[in-house]
Design a protein around this motif. Structure first.
Motif, PDB file in Angstrom:
ATOM      1  N   ILE A 191       0.841  -1.202   0.000  1.00 44.96           N
ATOM      2  CA  ILE A 191       0.000   0.000   0.000  1.00 44.96           C
ATOM      3  C   ILE A 191       0.878   1.255   0.000  1.00 44.96           C
ATOM      4  O   ILE A 191       0.536   2.269  -0.620  1.00 44.96           O
ATOM      5  N   ILE A 192       2.018   1.167   0.678  1.00 39.05           N
ATOM      6  CA  ILE A 192       2.921   2.314   0.776  1.00 39.05           C
ATOM      7  C   ILE A 192       3.387   2.769  -0.598  1.00 39.05           C
ATOM      8  O   ILE A 192       3.639   3.954  -0.819  1.00 39.05           O
ATOM      9  N   ALA A 193       3.483   1.815  -1.540  1.00 36.97           N
ATOM     10  CA  ALA A 193       3.956   2.156  -2.880  1.00 36.97           C
ATOM     11  C   ALA A 193       3.023   3.131  -3.584  1.00 36.97           C
ATOM     12  O   ALA A 193       3.452   3.883  -4.471  1.00 36.97           O
ATOM     13  N   TYR A 194       1.747   3.136  -3.200  1.00 38.38           N
ATOM     14  CA  TYR A 194       0.779   4.001  -3.862  1.00 38.38           C
ATOM     15  C   TYR A 194       0.501   5.293  -3.094  1.00 38.38           C
ATOM     16  O   TYR A 194      -0.210   6.169  -3.599  1.00 38.38           O
ATOM     17  N   LEU A 195       1.036   5.411  -1.902  1.00 40.85           N
ATOM     18  CA  LEU A 195       0.779   6.618  -1.118  1.00 40.85           C
ATOM     19  C   LEU A 195       1.403   7.882  -1.720  1.00 40.85           C
ATOM     20  O   LEU A 195       0.761   8.944  -1.704  1.00 40.85           O
ATOM     21  N   PRO A 196       2.651   7.835  -2.239  1.00 43.64           N
ATOM     22  CA  PRO A 196       3.209   9.066  -2.819  1.00 43.64           C
ATOM     23  C   PRO A 196       2.358   9.654  -3.935  1.00 43.64           C
ATOM     24  O   PRO A 196       2.065  10.856  -3.928  1.00 43.64           O
ATOM     25  N   ILE A 197       1.967   8.813  -4.904  1.00 43.37           N
ATOM     26  CA  ILE A 197       1.160   9.341  -6.002  1.00 43.37           C
ATOM     27  C   ILE A 197      -0.209   9.782  -5.507  1.00 43.37           C
ATOM     28  O   ILE A 197      -0.758  10.797  -5.957  1.00 43.37           O
ATOM     29  N   ALA A 198      -0.761   9.061  -4.530  1.00 42.28           N
ATOM     30  CA  ALA A 198      -2.072   9.434  -3.996  1.00 42.28           C
ATOM     31  C   ALA A 198      -2.018  10.809  -3.333  1.00 42.28           C
ATOM     32  O   ALA A 198      -2.863  11.676  -3.594  1.00 42.28           O
ATOM     33  N   ILE A 199      -1.022  11.010  -2.489  1.00 41.88           N
ATOM     34  CA  ILE A 199      -0.900  12.280  -1.764  1.00 41.88           C
ATOM     35  C   ILE A 199      -0.630  13.429  -2.724  1.00 41.88           C
ATOM     36  O   ILE A 199      -1.263  14.498  -2.643  1.00 41.88           O
ATOM     37  N   VAL A 200       0.297  13.237  -3.652  1.00 46.41           N
ATOM     38  CA  VAL A 200       0.660  14.319  -4.578  1.00 46.41           C
ATOM     39  C   VAL A 200      -0.511  14.671  -5.502  1.00 46.41           C
ATOM     40  O   VAL A 200      -0.772  15.852  -5.758  1.00 46.41           O
ATOM     41  N   LEU A 201      -1.235  13.676  -5.992  1.00 42.85           N
ATOM     42  CA  LEU A 201      -2.383  13.959  -6.852  1.00 42.85           C
ATOM     43  C   LEU A 201      -3.470  14.716  -6.097  1.00 42.85           C
ATOM     44  O   LEU A 201      -4.097  15.638  -6.638  1.00 42.85           O
ATOM     45  N   ASN A 202      -3.687  14.325  -4.843  1.00 44.52           N
ATOM     46  CA  ASN A 202      -4.684  15.038  -4.038  1.00 44.52           C
ATOM     47  C   ASN A 202      -4.256  16.473  -3.755  1.00 44.52           C
ATOM     48  O   ASN A 202      -5.067  17.402  -3.847  1.00 44.52           O
ATOM     49  N   LEU A 203      -2.985  16.672  -3.417  1.00 51.64           N
ATOM     50  CA  LEU A 203      -2.488  18.023  -3.170  1.00 51.64           C
ATOM     51  C   LEU A 203      -2.566  18.871  -4.436  1.00 51.64           C
ATOM     52  O   LEU A 203      -2.894  20.062  -4.380  1.00 51.64           O
ATOM     53  N   THR A 204      -2.263  18.249  -5.573  1.00 51.82           N
ATOM     54  CA  THR A 204      -2.334  18.972  -6.839  1.00 51.82           C
ATOM     55  C   THR A 204      -3.771  19.408  -7.132  1.00 51.82           C
ATOM     56  O   THR A 204      -4.018  20.561  -7.513  1.00 51.82           O
ATOM     57  N   TYR A 205      -4.722  18.501  -6.931  1.00 52.43           N
ATOM     58  CA  TYR A 205      -6.118  18.847  -7.201  1.00 52.43           C
ATOM     59  C   TYR A 205      -6.608  19.952  -6.272  1.00 52.43           C
ATOM     60  O   TYR A 205      -7.262  20.907  -6.703  1.00 52.43           O
ATOM     61  N   VAL A 206      -6.267  19.837  -4.986  1.00 52.53           N
ATOM     62  CA  VAL A 206      -6.712  20.841  -4.014  1.00 52.53           C
ATOM     63  C   VAL A 206      -6.047  22.184  -4.279  1.00 52.53           C
ATOM     64  O   VAL A 206      -6.682  23.240  -4.189  1.00 52.53           O
ATOM     65  N   TRP A 207      -4.760  22.158  -4.611  1.00 52.97           N
ATOM     66  CA  TRP A 207      -4.012  23.400  -4.829  1.00 52.97           C
ATOM     67  C   TRP A 207      -4.492  24.132  -6.081  1.00 52.97           C
ATOM     68  O   TRP A 207      -4.790  25.325  -6.055  1.00 52.97           O
ATOM     69  N   PHE A 208      -4.592  23.396  -7.195  1.00 51.83           N
ATOM     70  CA  PHE A 208      -5.006  24.021  -8.456  1.00 51.83           C
ATOM     71  C   PHE A 208      -6.524  24.192  -8.528  1.00 51.83           C
ATOM     72  O   PHE A 208      -7.012  25.031  -9.277  1.00 51.83           O
TER      73      PHE A 208
END
Length: 232
Positions: free
Chosen positions: A188-205
């Protein structure tokens, strides 16, 4: 007081119903993927069956994308307290660099290949062309619409405080990672970086096009790596 309790109850019920709808959409996504897996399960790598399976999945996934876009456009846009980046391209480049850094770290921590990746490898070996279309384009579109677009508009429509923002990003990141594994494993840890970054990108933009672009770029890099491995 009675009206306040009733309104609170209605909000909770509405939130749970929306969560159930998201689960249902993800189940439909998985069902639409079944034809792509049949050739690898049946150990067939060529023939009319492989072509028909690929076409069936492409049609089903295309219809699902059309429906998700229709649903997304009908929802009220999310309200976020974060100011949008003044230089979107550089912001996107920075998020991609953060994503790659996270992928490297997770690769050092997790030695186990995620179950989702094992399945994709089998599909890739059976039908590389289908896998390129699926992994690099269709999957990012569907997953962004479900895990970013609809999830935030249905479950976290107002990120007006840092507390709400952290809860929303944490919740959606964990759910995204869990959706890409079949068991509660360290993978599961392998997918956390992309999950977190995609969520931050969506919220930020506050614009799904940017998280979608980042998702497509990330998956395209992975597809290129899979081609490189096959060529050796």
């Amino acid at each position: 007081m009675q009206n306040s309790k009733q309104n609170q109850t209605n909000r909770v019920v509405s939130w749970l119903l929306n969560a159930a709808k998201l689960i249902g959409l993800f189940v439909l996504y998985q069902l639409a993927m079944i034809p792509t897996m049949l050739p690898s399960i049946m150990h067939k790598t060529s023939g009319i069956g492989v072509v028909l399976s690929a076409l069936a999945s492409l049609v089903l996934l295309g219809l699902l994308i059309w429906w998700l876009i229709w649903l997304y456009r009908r929802q009220t846009p999310m309200v976020s307290r974060l100011p949008r980046p003044t230089r979107p391209i550089w912001g996107l480049v920075g998020m991609f660099a953060l994503l790659e850094f996270g992928n490297v770290l997770s690769g050092l921590v997790v030695q186990q290949t995620p179950e989702n990746q094992v399945i994709l490898d089998k599909v890739f070996a059976t039908n590389p062309v289908l896998n390129v279309i699926l992994m690099a384009l269709l999957a990012p579109i569907i997953e962004e619409l479900i895990f970013r677009g609809l999830m935030y508009r249905w479950l976290f429509p107002r990120l007006t405080s840092w507390g709400r923002l952290v809860i929303a990003v944490a919740f959606s990141s964990i759910l995204f990672a869990l959706a890409h594994t079949t068991t509660f494993s360290p993978a599961i840890i392998a997918y956390l970086p992309i999950a977190i970054v995609l969520n931050l990108t969506y919220v930020w933009f506050n614009d799904i096009r940017y998280s979608l672009a980042l998702h497509i770029i990330n998956n395209s890099v992975a597809v290129i790596g899979m081609f490189a491995l096959l060529s050796h």
